[in-house]
Design a protein around this motif. Sequence first.
Motif, PDB file in Angstrom:
ATOM      1  N   ASP A 249       0.810  -1.221   0.000  1.00  0.00           N
ATOM      2  CA  ASP A 249       0.000   0.000   0.000  1.00  0.00           C
ATOM      3  C   ASP A 249       0.845   1.274   0.000  1.00  0.00           C
ATOM      4  OD1 ASP A 249      -2.626  -1.150   0.022  1.00  0.00           O
ATOM      5  OD2 ASP A 249      -2.271  -1.744   2.100  1.00  0.00           O
ATOM      6  N   GLY A 250       2.074   1.186  -0.498  1.00  0.00           N
ATOM      7  CA  GLY A 250       2.914   2.368  -0.589  1.00  0.00           C
ATOM      8  C   GLY A 250       3.543   2.818   0.717  1.00  0.00           C
ATOM      9  N   LEU A 251       3.504   1.938   1.742  1.00  0.00           N
ATOM     10  CA  LEU A 251       4.041   2.316   3.044  1.00  0.00           C
ATOM     11  C   LEU A 251       5.538   2.630   2.970  1.00  0.00           C
ATOM     12  CD1 LEU A 251       3.451   2.620   6.092  1.00  0.00           C
ATOM     13  CD2 LEU A 251       4.041   0.189   6.352  1.00  0.00           C
ATOM     14  N   PHE A 252       6.286   1.891   2.163  1.00  0.00           N
ATOM     15  CA  PHE A 252       7.726   2.104   2.029  1.00  0.00           C
ATOM     16  C   PHE A 252       8.034   3.552   1.661  1.00  0.00           C
ATOM     17  CE2 PHE A 252      11.550   2.194  -0.668  1.00  0.00           C
ATOM     18  CZ  PHE A 252      12.484   1.606   0.181  1.00  0.00           C
ATOM     19  N   PHE A 253       7.330   4.084   0.694  1.00  0.00           N
ATOM     20  CA  PHE A 253       7.578   5.445   0.219  1.00  0.00           C
ATOM     21  C   PHE A 253       7.022   6.485   1.183  1.00  0.00           C
ATOM     22  CE2 PHE A 253       7.523   2.705  -3.546  1.00  0.00           C
ATOM     23  CZ  PHE A 253       8.766   3.005  -4.061  1.00  0.00           C
ATOM     24  N   MET A 254       5.911   6.167   1.832  1.00  0.00           N
ATOM     25  CA  MET A 254       5.325   7.099   2.790  1.00  0.00           C
ATOM     26  C   MET A 254       6.263   7.326   3.973  1.00  0.00           C
ATOM     27  SD  MET A 254       1.777   6.750   4.980  1.00  0.00           S
ATOM     28  CE  MET A 254       2.552   5.704   6.230  1.00  0.00           C
ATOM     29  N   LEU A 255       6.854   6.250   4.488  1.00  0.00           N
ATOM     30  CA  LEU A 255       7.743   6.366   5.643  1.00  0.00           C
ATOM     31  C   LEU A 255       9.003   7.148   5.289  1.00  0.00           C
ATOM     32  CD1 LEU A 255       7.478   2.799   7.225  1.00  0.00           C
ATOM     33  CD2 LEU A 255       6.142   4.854   7.715  1.00  0.00           C
ATOM     34  N   ALA A 256       9.566   6.878   4.115  1.00  0.00           N
ATOM     35  CA  ALA A 256      10.767   7.602   3.683  1.00  0.00           C
ATOM     36  C   ALA A 256      10.457   9.076   3.456  1.00  0.00           C
ATOM     37  CB  ALA A 256      11.327   6.971   2.418  1.00  0.00           C
ATOM     38  N   SER A 257       9.319   9.369   2.892  1.00  0.00           N
ATOM     39  CA  SER A 257       8.927  10.765   2.653  1.00  0.00           C
ATOM     40  C   SER A 257       8.819  11.524   3.965  1.00  0.00           C
ATOM     41  CB  SER A 257       7.588  10.824   1.917  1.00  0.00           C
ATOM     42  OG  SER A 257       7.695  10.301   0.618  1.00  0.00           O
ATOM     43  N   HIS A 258       8.274  10.867   4.977  1.00  0.00           N
ATOM     44  CA  HIS A 258       8.159  11.525   6.282  1.00  0.00           C
ATOM     45  C   HIS A 258       9.534  11.835   6.859  1.00  0.00           C
ATOM     46  CE1 HIS A 258       6.689  12.481  10.301  1.00  0.00           C
ATOM     47  NE2 HIS A 258       7.690  11.737  10.758  1.00  0.00           N
ATOM     48  N   ALA A 259      10.451  10.880   6.796  1.00  0.00           N
ATOM     49  CA  ALA A 259      11.800  11.109   7.324  1.00  0.00           C
ATOM     50  C   ALA A 259      12.461  12.287   6.615  1.00  0.00           C
ATOM     51  CB  ALA A 259      12.649   9.843   7.170  1.00  0.00           C
ATOM     52  N   ASN A 260      12.326  12.349   5.304  1.00  0.00           N
ATOM     53  CA  ASN A 260      12.904  13.460   4.549  1.00  0.00           C
ATOM     54  C   ASN A 260      12.269  14.798   4.923  1.00  0.00           C
ATOM     55  OD1 ASN A 260      14.633  11.774   3.160  1.00  0.00           O
ATOM     56  ND2 ASN A 260      13.382  11.670   1.317  1.00  0.00           N
ATOM     57  N   ALA A 261      10.961  14.785   5.119  1.00  0.00           N
ATOM     58  CA  ALA A 261      10.271  16.031   5.466  1.00  0.00           C
ATOM     59  C   ALA A 261      10.737  16.553   6.822  1.00  0.00           C
ATOM     60  CB  ALA A 261       8.761  15.808   5.474  1.00  0.00           C
ATOM     61  N   MET A 262      10.955  15.649   7.771  1.00  0.00           N
ATOM     62  CA  MET A 262      11.438  16.071   9.088  1.00  0.00           C
ATOM     63  C   MET A 262      12.859  16.619   8.989  1.00  0.00           C
ATOM     64  SD  MET A 262       8.840  15.658  11.024  1.00  0.00           S
ATOM     65  CE  MET A 262       7.942  16.137   9.526  1.00  0.00           C
ATOM     66  N   ALA A 263      13.688  15.994   8.157  1.00  0.00           N
ATOM     67  CA  ALA A 263      15.056  16.485   7.963  1.00  0.00           C
ATOM     68  C   ALA A 263      15.062  17.854   7.303  1.00  0.00           C
ATOM     69  CB  ALA A 263      15.853  15.490   7.130  1.00  0.00           C
ATOM     70  N   SER A 264      14.090  18.107   6.454  1.00  0.00           N
ATOM     71  CA  SER A 264      13.996  19.408   5.787  1.00  0.00           C
ATOM     72  C   SER A 264      13.774  20.530   6.792  1.00  0.00           C
ATOM     73  CB  SER A 264      12.866  19.389   4.758  1.00  0.00           C
ATOM     74  OG  SER A 264      12.732  20.632   4.120  1.00  0.00           O
ATOM     75  N   ILE A 265      13.005  20.266   7.843  1.00  0.00           N
ATOM     76  CA  ILE A 265      12.792  21.262   8.900  1.00  0.00           C
ATOM     77  C   ILE A 265      14.112  21.556   9.605  1.00  0.00           C
ATOM     78  CG2 ILE A 265      11.623  21.735  11.082  1.00  0.00           C
ATOM     79  CD1 ILE A 265       9.286  20.007  10.077  1.00  0.00           C
ATOM     80  N   LEU A 266      14.881  20.504   9.885  1.00  0.00           N
ATOM     81  CA  LEU A 266      16.197  20.700  10.504  1.00  0.00           C
ATOM     82  C   LEU A 266      17.111  21.514   9.588  1.00  0.00           C
ATOM     83  CD1 LEU A 266      17.012  17.190  12.046  1.00  0.00           C
ATOM     84  CD2 LEU A 266      16.001  19.180  13.171  1.00  0.00           C
ATOM     85  N   LYS A 267      17.119  21.138   8.293  1.00  0.00           N
ATOM     86  CA  LYS A 267      17.991  21.833   7.343  1.00  0.00           C
ATOM     87  C   LYS A 267      17.645  23.318   7.278  1.00  0.00           C
ATOM     88  CE  LYS A 267      19.772  21.521   2.626  1.00  0.00           C
ATOM     89  NZ  LYS A 267      19.753  20.748   1.353  1.00  0.00           N
ATOM     90  N   ASN A 268      16.375  23.630   7.248  1.00  0.00           N
ATOM     91  CA  ASN A 268      15.960  25.038   7.197  1.00  0.00           C
ATOM     92  C   ASN A 268      16.392  25.782   8.452  1.00  0.00           C
ATOM     93  OD1 ASN A 268      14.771  24.710   4.691  1.00  0.00           O
ATOM     94  ND2 ASN A 268      12.737  24.306   5.524  1.00  0.00           N
ATOM     95  N   ALA A 269      16.350  25.114   9.588  1.00  0.00           N
ATOM     96  CA  ALA A 269      16.754  25.754  10.835  1.00  0.00           C
ATOM     97  C   ALA A 269      18.246  26.074  10.829  1.00  0.00           C
ATOM     98  CB  ALA A 269      16.405  24.855  12.026  1.00  0.00           C
ATOM     99  N   PHE A 270      19.054  25.125  10.381  1.00  0.00           N
ATOM    100  CA  PHE A 270      20.497  25.381  10.286  1.00  0.00           C
ATOM    101  C   PHE A 270      20.792  26.500   9.288  1.00  0.00           C
ATOM    102  CE2 PHE A 270      20.713  20.749  11.572  1.00  0.00           C
ATOM    103  CZ  PHE A 270      21.252  20.989  12.837  1.00  0.00           C
ATOM    104  N   THR A 271      20.082  26.467   8.172  1.00  0.00           N
ATOM    105  CA  THR A 271      20.285  27.490   7.141  1.00  0.00           C
ATOM    106  C   THR A 271      19.901  28.867   7.651  1.00  0.00           C
ATOM    107  OG1 THR A 271      19.881  25.854   5.395  1.00  0.00           O
ATOM    108  CG2 THR A 271      19.668  28.172   4.801  1.00  0.00           C
TER     109      THR A 271
END
Length: 343
Positions: A249-271
């Motif tokens: 049911d696409g769980l593999f891609f959903m979980l990876a997308s979430h991890a990337n989205a959370m990292a994006s918040i961190l990246k923006n904070a450092f930037t």
Amino acid sequence: MYCFNNDYSEGAHPKILEAIQNASLDQHAGYSMDRHTEHAKELIKKAICREDVDIHMLIGGTQTNMTVISAALRPHQAVISAETGHINVHETGAVESTGHKVLTQYAADGKLTPSLIQKTLDGHTDEHMVQPKMVYISDTTEIGTQYTLSELEALSRFCRQNGLYLFLDGARLGAALTSSVNDLTLADIARLADVFYIGGTKNGALFGEALVIVHPDLKADLRFLIKQKGAMLAKGFLLGIQFEELFQDGLFFMLASHANAMASILKNAFTDCGFPFFSDSATNQQFPILPNDLIARLRESYQFQDQQAVDEDHTAVRFVTSWATSKEAVQQFAEDLKRLAHQ
């Protein structure tokens, strides 16, 4: 103390745990000969748009790398890797323990290129040296960078022209395929690599990697070698159930997308705080370069790893998010970072 050390600090996604629980009182064939594993293989074949592949479920990444490389190479042959490659720096000489040398090239961005591989070939010219026979790459790389379609096509073409197997380590393949800059698909990888695997351990499974063998010459006797290398699970149905859940049911891609989205918040904070990065990552690994005194203050509340010293006062560190990282946790970190950075 919140942990950003890695993407396998949590157990497994509830859907996977529920599926295992529901099947736990059923009886299953052992050693991945069960119906769940067969169904998982069917789902993966559909996802990669290939039927002419062999798929095996192994326990972890190190066992998979060691098994594949030792199976592909004759005693006098070696594998080429970037210096930062997992087989070179994080597997305790597992490949070397099977009698095969890891030949490395420095790559600033962690990615091998045809020209870097050619350097290795040029330096190994006769029978007095090991013979390069396989190229090992990771997507994402160990420093968060990733291959584009054109880069992978160039590598694949070069390897085929020079009689080299191309092996892609996909421990964090989910993060690569769902990043904002990705232009690769699973079908592309199955077309261009001779062998690759899809990582579950670092993407919401309890454990496990799905190895996909494309090249016909690499298929023979793999189950014998998996068993010999300690990578075959007696209760292999547990692996099958997990990949069945990840891919139906696409769980593999959903979980990876979430991890990337959370990292994006961190990246923006450092930037936003003006900090540079050790590498340009659009995935769940981020490598900011921070003042050492700030690192010490952050470690009062957060766990993360050092990557390497940049100078006497600054260190590149690694922050990793996972399928289970909460938005509240990364937002709180962003607030704490901005407060501490301006003290």
